[in-house]
Design a protein around this motif. Structure first.
Motif, PDB file in Angstrom:
ATOM      1  N   LEU A   1       0.636  -1.304   0.042  1.00 33.86           N
ATOM      2  CA  LEU A   1      -0.030   0.002   0.080  1.00 33.86           C
ATOM      3  C   LEU A   1       0.830   1.226   0.256  1.00 33.86           C
ATOM      4  CD1 LEU A   1      -3.058   0.625   0.437  1.00 33.86           C
ATOM      5  CD2 LEU A   1      -2.763   0.707   2.891  1.00 33.86           C
ATOM      6  N   ILE A   2       2.073   1.233   0.879  1.00 30.04           N
ATOM      7  CA  ILE A   2       2.730   2.394   0.924  1.00 30.04           C
ATOM      8  C   ILE A   2       3.473   2.831  -0.355  1.00 30.04           C
ATOM      9  CG2 ILE A   2       4.884   1.380   1.791  1.00 30.04           C
ATOM     10  CD1 ILE A   2       4.850   3.184   4.040  1.00 30.04           C
ATOM     11  N   VAL A   3       3.745   1.837  -1.265  1.00 30.15           N
ATOM     12  CA  VAL A   3       4.231   2.344  -2.481  1.00 30.15           C
ATOM     13  C   VAL A   3       3.233   2.473  -3.720  1.00 30.15           C
ATOM     14  CG1 VAL A   3       6.649   1.359  -1.812  1.00 30.15           C
ATOM     15  CG2 VAL A   3       5.014   0.096  -3.068  1.00 30.15           C
TER      16      VAL A   3
ATOM     17  N   TYR B   1       4.994  13.031  12.574  1.00 31.10           N
ATOM     18  CA  TYR B   1       5.650  11.727  12.839  1.00 31.10           C
ATOM     19  C   TYR B   1       4.660  10.401  12.383  1.00 31.10           C
ATOM     20  CZ  TYR B   1       3.036  13.372  16.909  1.00 31.10           C
ATOM     21  OH  TYR B   1       2.255  14.041  17.728  1.00 31.10           O
ATOM     22  N   PHE B   2       3.320  10.772  12.078  1.00 24.85           N
ATOM     23  CA  PHE B   2       2.664   9.825  11.483  1.00 24.85           C
ATOM     24  C   PHE B   2       2.387  10.077   9.928  1.00 24.85           C
ATOM     25  CE2 PHE B   2       0.460   9.355  15.894  1.00 24.85           C
ATOM     26  CZ  PHE B   2       1.153   7.967  15.979  1.00 24.85           C
ATOM     27  N   GLY B   3       3.133  10.917   9.542  1.00 29.78           N
ATOM     28  CA  GLY B   3       2.824  11.368   7.953  1.00 29.78           C
ATOM     29  C   GLY B   3       1.607  12.270   7.781  1.00 29.78           C
TER      30      GLY B   3
ATOM     31  N   HIS C   1      -4.544   5.281  15.390  1.00 31.90           N
ATOM     32  CA  HIS C   1      -5.408   4.870  16.639  1.00 31.90           C
ATOM     33  C   HIS C   1      -4.467   3.659  17.613  1.00 31.90           C
ATOM     34  CE1 HIS C   1      -8.704   4.594  19.502  1.00 31.90           C
ATOM     35  NE2 HIS C   1      -8.732   3.337  19.319  1.00 31.90           N
ATOM     36  N   LEU C   2      -4.469   2.741  16.885  1.00 32.50           N
ATOM     37  CA  LEU C   2      -3.876   1.542  17.854  1.00 32.50           C
ATOM     38  C   LEU C   2      -2.423   1.890  18.034  1.00 32.50           C
ATOM     39  CD1 LEU C   2      -4.163  -1.375  18.244  1.00 32.50           C
ATOM     40  CD2 LEU C   2      -3.034  -1.814  15.611  1.00 32.50           C
ATOM     41  N   ALA C   3      -1.604   2.790  17.424  1.00 27.72           N
ATOM     42  CA  ALA C   3      -0.391   3.028  18.047  1.00 27.72           C
ATOM     43  C   ALA C   3      -0.243   3.783  19.267  1.00 27.72           C
ATOM     44  CB  ALA C   3       0.444   3.601  16.846  1.00 27.72           C
TER      45      ALA C   3
HETATM   46  C1  HEM Z   1       4.424   4.687  16.858  1.00 26.65           C
HETATM   47  C2  HEM Z   1       3.916   3.922  15.756  1.00 26.65           C
HETATM   48  C3  HEM Z   1       3.914   4.378  14.515  1.00 26.65           C
HETATM   49  C4  HEM Z   1       4.317   5.361  13.632  1.00 26.65           C
HETATM   50  C5  HEM Z   1       5.299   6.436  14.238  1.00 26.65           C
HETATM   51  C6  HEM Z   1       4.056   5.170  12.314  1.00 26.65           C
HETATM   52  C7  HEM Z   1       4.379   6.145  11.225  1.00 26.65           C
HETATM   53  C8  HEM Z   1       3.892   6.044  10.027  1.00 26.65           C
HETATM   54  C9  HEM Z   1       4.370   6.906   8.895  1.00 26.65           C
HETATM   55  C10 HEM Z   1       5.294   8.264   8.970  1.00 26.65           C
HETATM   56  C11 HEM Z   1       3.723   6.530   7.793  1.00 26.65           C
HETATM   57  C12 HEM Z   1       3.596   7.379   6.618  1.00 26.65           C
HETATM   58  C13 HEM Z   1       4.477   6.726   5.436  1.00 26.65           C
HETATM   59  C14 HEM Z   1       4.808   7.502   4.099  1.00 26.65           C
HETATM   60  O1  HEM Z   1       4.185   8.576   4.089  1.00 26.65           O
HETATM   61  O2  HEM Z   1       5.482   7.142   3.042  1.00 26.65           O
HETATM   62  C15 HEM Z   1       2.633   5.492   8.126  1.00 26.65           C
HETATM   63  C16 HEM Z   1       2.211   4.805   7.213  1.00 26.65           C
HETATM   64  C17 HEM Z   1       1.651   3.507   7.724  1.00 26.65           C
HETATM   65  N1  HEM Z   1       1.319   2.813   8.859  1.00 26.65           N
HETATM   66 FE1  HEM Z   1       2.327   3.427  10.575  1.00 26.65          FE
HETATM   67  N2  HEM Z   1       3.210   4.139  11.991  1.00 26.65           N
HETATM   68  C18 HEM Z   1       3.112   3.430  13.386  1.00 26.65           C
HETATM   69  C19 HEM Z   1       2.022   2.625  13.853  1.00 26.65           C
HETATM   70  C20 HEM Z   1       1.600   1.862  12.896  1.00 26.65           C
HETATM   71  C21 HEM Z   1       0.666   0.765  13.286  1.00 26.65           C
HETATM   72  C22 HEM Z   1       0.222   0.354  14.675  1.00 26.65           C
HETATM   73  C23 HEM Z   1       0.159   0.195  12.011  1.00 26.65           C
HETATM   74  C24 HEM Z   1      -0.899  -1.020  12.022  1.00 26.65           C
HETATM   75  C25 HEM Z   1      -0.942  -1.651  11.269  1.00 26.65           C
HETATM   76  C26 HEM Z   1       0.646   1.103  10.927  1.00 26.65           C
HETATM   77  C27 HEM Z   1       0.405   0.984   9.575  1.00 26.65           C
HETATM   78  C28 HEM Z   1       0.653   1.771   8.646  1.00 26.65           C
HETATM   79  C29 HEM Z   1       0.492   1.548   7.336  1.00 26.65           C
HETATM   80  C30 HEM Z   1      -0.487   0.218   6.729  1.00 26.65           C
HETATM   81  C31 HEM Z   1       1.010   2.682   6.609  1.00 26.65           C
HETATM   82  C32 HEM Z   1       0.781   2.803   5.095  1.00 26.65           C
HETATM   83  C33 HEM Z   1      -0.555   3.870   5.066  1.00 26.65           C
HETATM   84  C34 HEM Z   1      -0.702   4.091   3.333  1.00 26.65           C
HETATM   85  O3  HEM Z   1       0.576   4.004   2.424  1.00 26.65           O
HETATM   86  O4  HEM Z   1      -1.608   4.610   2.896  1.00 26.65           O
HETATM   87  N3  HEM Z   1       1.471   1.833  11.410  1.00 26.65           N
HETATM   88  N4  HEM Z   1       3.031   5.046   9.410  1.00 26.65           N
END
Ligand code: HEM
Length: 398
Positions: free
Chosen positions: A73-75, A336-338, A348-350
């Motif tokens: 998904l991310i790419v 930090y979550f984008g 939410h989970l994080a």
């Molecule tokens: C502290 C915990 C977390 C941080 C700091 C974090 C950070 C991020 C960031 C910065 C991105 C954006 C990536 C981008 O723009 O290329 C991202 C995407 C994503 N994260 Fe997290 N994440 C965390 C926890 C989680 C958890 C618990 C899940 C659960 C499944 C998760 C699933 C995803 C997924 C699937 C994406 C891709 C979304 C997309 O491409 O549309 N992350 N995360």
């Protein structure tokens, strides 16, 4: 001349002085040897996240971009990314998240009890191995329906996949990804034959309609890839975030005292831990057209790294950014979550995992100690954090 080696050990130990130089001296930095541009200021990193038409993800999100070959998904770019994300978003329903809160608390208590039984109040143990990896791994496994017997192997494989620098073995990494995929394919095939009340079975039956009105279901391969991605993102990040928070509180004892005296600050504290020392430092993009920024011309098709780890320390966006301040108003600056279309799916989970873990640690073991001076870490592609953090629990509160 700025010394910026993203796979260097010194940089992994402490990247913040390098980020500060980049922000002030070369906000658009061209890394000649590795052939990428780096944005280090908050405003520019946000721009890269929000403008997915100019900064696309299909060229990969790490420096080497090897993951671009996988249908993650991310790419993915729009429009496919939109409906693919719509499908998996259903996994994170409100009811499922609420049910998971109970599991997170129960598992946190069990892990703390196990560590206390094993090491007592003064025995030293590795906080990462015993607590911070196991909690998110079990939580994401519970959500996705990954049986117990695969969990340790999945963690081991995902660790190998993200290793970079002198510890990495690129020839092994393709095999590692294949083995992880194989596990998820086995699970998908099993649920297709024997449906259960879990999210793999749910995704097998889900349909979404794309922008042309065409209905999409997911193949076993797509489900396996989506699970590989969530299994990785769901545990590697939180496993790093909890010790990062513990080390930050160690460095700022007044803030630790403040939190002990004002537990209502915890929700905000978790955000400040993520800002002060985020687990995800780089998000890669590829330009779809020529861009001129800070007098640098970036050609179309160039790799751009959005340095989130630097953006969170930009004084233009945050006052006293190198200081942990649990009263800091984040005002929506949750970089930090984008941001934008690829914004984290597991926010939410994080948040809940960290909040519940901290609630239990601080109320049951208020005198716990960690020793960041003896922490160990590896050089990793997309996440930053420790793999070893010596800790003692201290006396249990009565
Ligand atoms: C502290 C915990 C977390 C941080 C700091 C974090 C950070 C991020 C960031 C910065 C991105 C954006 C990536 C981008 O723009 O290329 C991202 C995407 C994503 N994260 Fe997290 N994440 C965390 C926890 C989680 C958890 C618990 C899940 C659960 C499944 C998760 C699933 C995803 C997924 C699937 C994406 C891709 C979304 C997309 O491409 O549309 N992350 N995360």
């Amino acid at each position: 001349m700025i010394e910026f080696n993203p796979y260097g050990r010194d940089f992994a130990e402490d990247p913040y002085p390098v980020y500060a130089k980049l922000r002030e001296e070369a906000p658009v930095y061209f890394h000649k040897e590795m052939n990428f541009y780096a944005f280090s200021r908050y405003e520019d990193v946000v721009r890269g996240h929000r403008d997915a038409a100019t900064y696309c993800s299909s060229g990969g999100v790490t420096i080497d971009g090897t993951e671009a070959a996988m249908p993650l998904l991310i790419v993915k770019d729009q429009p496919e990314h939109g409906w693919a994300k719509g499908l998996v978003t259903k996994v994170f329903s409100r009811a499922r998240m609420e049910a998971l809160d109970l599991f997170i608390r129960r598992r946190t208590i069990e892990l703390l009890d196990e560590a206390y039984d094993k090491y007592g109040p003064a025995g030293e143990f590795n906080f990462v191995k015993e607590i911070s990896v196991r909690l998110p791994l079990d939580v994401i496994s519970e959500l996705l329906g990954i049986p117990e017997e695969y969990r340790e192997e999945i963690h081991h494989l995902s660790n190998l996949t993200v290793l970079r620098g002198d510890e990495a073995d690129p020839s092994q990494q393709a095999q590692t990804a294949m083995r992880t995929l194989e596990i998820y394919l086995t699970l998908a095939a099993d649920r297709r034959a024997n449906p259960r009340d879990d999210v793999i079975s749910m995704l097998i039956n889900e349909r979404v309609t794309d922008e042309n009105g065409v209905e999409h279901a997911m193949s076993d391969h797509e489900i396996a890839v989506r699970f590989l991605e969530m299994g990785f993102a769901g545990h590697e990040t939180v496993a790093k975030a909890i010790p990062n928070g513990a080390m930050a509180l160690h460095r700022f004892p007044d803030e630790r005292r403040k939190l002990a005296e004002n537990p209502e600050l915890l929700t905000q504290a978790v955000e400040e831990f993520l800002r002060y020392d985020p687990p995800s430092h780089f998000q890669g993009r590829t330009t779809t057209k020529e861009v001129v920024l800070h007098d640098v011309t970036i050609p179309a098709g160039a790799k751009v790294m959005l340095l989130t780890g630097s953006a969170v320390r930009d004084h233009r966006a945050f006052d006293n950014p190198d200081v942990l301040d649990l009263n800091r108003p984040m005002d929506g600056k949750t970089i930090y979550f984008g941001f934008g279309v690829h914004k984290c799916l597991g926010i939410h989970l994080a948040r809940q995992e960290q909040k519940i873990a901290w609630e239990e640690i601080l109320t049951r073991f208020p005198n716990y100690q960690v020793d960041p001076s003896r922490a160990t870490r590896s050089v990793l592609a997309s996440v930053r954090g420790v793999s070893g953090l010596p800790a003692i629990l201290g006396k249990q509160a009565v």
